[in-house]
Design an enzyme around this catalytic site. Structure first.
Site, PDB file in Angstrom:
ATOM      1  N   ARG A  48      -5.793   5.428  -0.645  1.00 59.88           N
ATOM      2  CA  ARG A  48      -4.803   4.993  -1.367  1.00 59.88           C
ATOM      3  C   ARG A  48      -3.649   4.878  -0.155  1.00 59.88           C
ATOM      4  NH1 ARG A  48      -2.308   8.577   0.635  1.00 59.88           N
ATOM      5  NH2 ARG A  48      -0.450   7.778  -0.478  1.00 59.88           N
ATOM      6  N   ALA A  50      -0.272   1.893   0.418  1.00 60.70           N
ATOM      7  CA  ALA A  50      -0.179   0.571   0.601  1.00 60.70           C
ATOM      8  C   ALA A  50      -0.886  -0.113   1.795  1.00 60.70           C
ATOM      9  CB  ALA A  50       1.188  -0.008   0.689  1.00 60.70           C
ATOM     10  N   ARG A  89      -5.787  -3.112  -7.492  1.00 59.70           N
ATOM     11  CA  ARG A  89      -4.666  -2.435  -7.809  1.00 59.70           C
ATOM     12  C   ARG A  89      -3.594  -3.569  -7.794  1.00 59.70           C
ATOM     13  NH1 ARG A  89      -3.509   3.385  -5.128  1.00 59.70           N
ATOM     14  NH2 ARG A  89      -1.948   3.483  -6.703  1.00 59.70           N
ATOM     15  N   ASP A 241       5.432   0.531  -1.611  1.00 60.47           N
ATOM     16  CA  ASP A 241       4.398  -0.144  -1.826  1.00 60.47           C
ATOM     17  C   ASP A 241       4.571  -1.877  -1.914  1.00 60.47           C
ATOM     18  OD1 ASP A 241       4.074   2.376  -2.956  1.00 60.47           O
ATOM     19  OD2 ASP A 241       2.044   1.615  -2.743  1.00 60.47           O
ATOM     20  N   LYS A 252       6.005   5.192  -5.205  1.00 64.90           N
ATOM     21  CA  LYS A 252       5.459   6.235  -6.138  1.00 64.90           C
ATOM     22  C   LYS A 252       6.688   6.507  -7.452  1.00 64.90           C
ATOM     23  CE  LYS A 252       2.297   6.763  -6.373  1.00 64.90           C
ATOM     24  NZ  LYS A 252       1.174   6.190  -7.179  1.00 64.90           N
TER      25      LYS A 252
HETATM   26  C1  LIG Z   1       2.602   4.095   3.158  1.00 69.73           C
HETATM   27  S1  LIG Z   1       1.903   4.552   1.828  1.00 69.73           S
HETATM   28  C2  LIG Z   1       3.086   3.542   0.623  1.00 69.73           C
HETATM   29  C3  LIG Z   1       2.931   4.330  -0.654  1.00 69.73           C
HETATM   30  O1  LIG Z   1       1.488   4.144  -1.331  1.00 69.73           O
HETATM   31  C4  LIG Z   1       1.601   5.229  -2.230  1.00 69.73           C
HETATM   32  O2  LIG Z   1       1.249   5.075  -3.481  1.00 69.73           O
HETATM   33  P1  LIG Z   1      -0.587   5.523  -3.763  1.00 69.73           P
HETATM   34  O3  LIG Z   1      -0.729   6.899  -3.715  1.00 69.73           O
HETATM   35  O4  LIG Z   1      -0.601   5.236  -5.489  1.00 69.73           O
HETATM   36  O5  LIG Z   1      -1.284   4.334  -3.304  1.00 69.73           O
HETATM   37  C5  LIG Z   1       3.076   6.013  -2.320  1.00 69.73           C
HETATM   38  O6  LIG Z   1       3.953   5.114  -3.308  1.00 69.73           O
HETATM   39  C6  LIG Z   1       3.476   5.745  -0.957  1.00 69.73           C
HETATM   40  O7  LIG Z   1       4.731   5.885  -0.778  1.00 69.73           O
END
Ligand SMILES: CSC[C@H]1O[C@H](OP(=O)(O)O)[C@H](O)[C@@H]1O
Length: 360
Positions: A48, A50, A89, A241, A252
């Site tokens: 996970r 971005a 996603r 993201d 998030k």
């Molecule tokens: C550099 S990671 C960016 C971003 O991705 C995360 O979301 P997820 O864990 O659901 O993929 C989070 O929003 C991070 O800030």
């Protein structure tokens, strides 16, 4: 900085990733053999973040091309791979950027289709490493400035979710300036939002900072405002993201609330933005698709039980339903500065176009 990577290729030219669903309790890797493996890893959040989602999707296309060549399948198989990975996603624009890059490379490939896919996916990974390193270079002065103002006393940084190396390939976005500050001998402490419901902060950011010996304190998501009111936070830095043309920032769920609290307490709120997360095709953040995930991510907490086993516990009545929005949008007006690999800018179309004139 002792580096480890979140995704890598194997001797037999497959792909391996860290399974982030069970960190920090166990460090286990998963081998991706097919594009469906890559799709599943993105969907179930084995991987996970971005940039890492984008890299995994790129390798997913490479695995699809490999399967197509080895099994002599027709082009519809590759079309299905693009379609399935695109649907894995909805919010992180890196996914779509990476898939478009793979599609362009394959459409313009004049040689070995498989080699083109392999080379392009590997380049996406290596480019992210340098992009994140440069975000650190451009973000470091903000930490240095506070350190000087505090005469070398600890710089207290609050962050939300995980936008560190585990969301990327190596440096991470928000962790890059932190790691570079520490390498320069600047004293840093990080307040880590646990980040419900999947606890990327407690599970992943704390894991990373522990590995790198970065002083940090885990806090519940709702404590940030109180800490800011009482002078315990010098700056907030978060990932994203998807950031739109006007500088609105999707990140998030809960990020917006931190931005409001920072703004109310005159605390700088920075966004670490790799250009692969920029979406200049969307005017403002309200047009960003916000992922809604399974309600059981809210209704259950996953962790290591007293007997050492990893399990989940129900935290509400059996019949209680839950809402599970994965992201929110912080309006550009609440963002102090955007830190990119090309430099720092205001959270505005004008600011972004100064750094990225190709989008004019
Ligand atoms: C550099 S990671 C960016 C971003 O991705 C995360 O979301 P997820 O864990 O659901 O993929 C989070 O929003 C991070 O800030």
């Amino acid at each position: 900085m002792s580096k480890f990577r979140t995704i890598w290729t194997t001797e037999d030219r497959y792909v391996e990733v860290i399974d982030q669903k069970i960190l920090p309790h166990e460090l286990i890797t998963r081998k991706l053999l097919t594009y469906k493996d890559a799709e599943t890893a993105i969907k179930d959040m084995t991987v996970r973040g971005a940039p890492l989602i984008g890299a995994t999707a790129a390798y997913g296309i490479y695995l699809a091309v490999r399967e197509l060549v080895e099994k002599q399948l027709d082009g519809s198989f590759l079309d299905a791979a693009f379609s399935d990975l695109r649907a894995s996603r909805p919010t992180a624009v890196n996914l779509f950027w990476a898939l478009d890059k793979m599609r362009d490379a394959l459409d313009n490939s004049e040689g070995d289709f498989l080699q083109t896919a392999w080379d392009t996916a590997n380049q996406i990974v290596e480019d992210d490493v340098e992009t994140c390193r440069m975000i650190g270079v451009h973000g470091l002065p903000f930490i240095e400035e506070i350190s000087k103002r505090k005469k070398g006393d600890v710089v207290n940084i609050l962050t939300h979710c995980n936008a560190g190396m585990l969301g990327c390939i190596e440096w991470g976005t928000i962790t890059s300036p932190i790691y570079q500050a520490i390498e320069k001998g600047i004293k840093v402490h990080v307040w880590v939002d646990e980040t419900r419901p999947r606890n990327q902060g407690s599970n992943l950011t704390c894991y990373e900072l522990t590995r790198h010996n970065v002083p940090h304190t885990l806090i519940v998501d709702n404590a940030g405002g109180h800490l800011m009111q009482h002078g315990f936070v010098d700056m907030v830095i978060v990932g994203t993201d998807r950031t739109t043309r006007n500088g609105d920032v999707a990140n998030k769920i809960g990020t917006y609330l931190k931005a409001l609290a920072a703004n109310d307490n005159n605390i700088p709120f920075y966004v670490a933005l790799p250009s692969t997360t920029l979406d200049m095709t969307i005017e403002n953040g309200f047009d960003i698709p916000i992922e809604e995930r399974n309600q059981d991510e809210v209704r259950y907490m996953i962790g290591k039980q007293a007997n050492g086993e990893i399990g989940s516990v129900l935290i509400c009545p059996e019949t209680t339903q839950a809402s599970n929005y994965g992201f929110d949008v912080t309006p550009a007006r609440l963002v102090t500065k955007i830190i990119t690999e090309r430099g720092v800018c205001n959270a505005s179309e004008e600011g972004l176009l100064e750094l990225f004139p190709e989008y004019k």
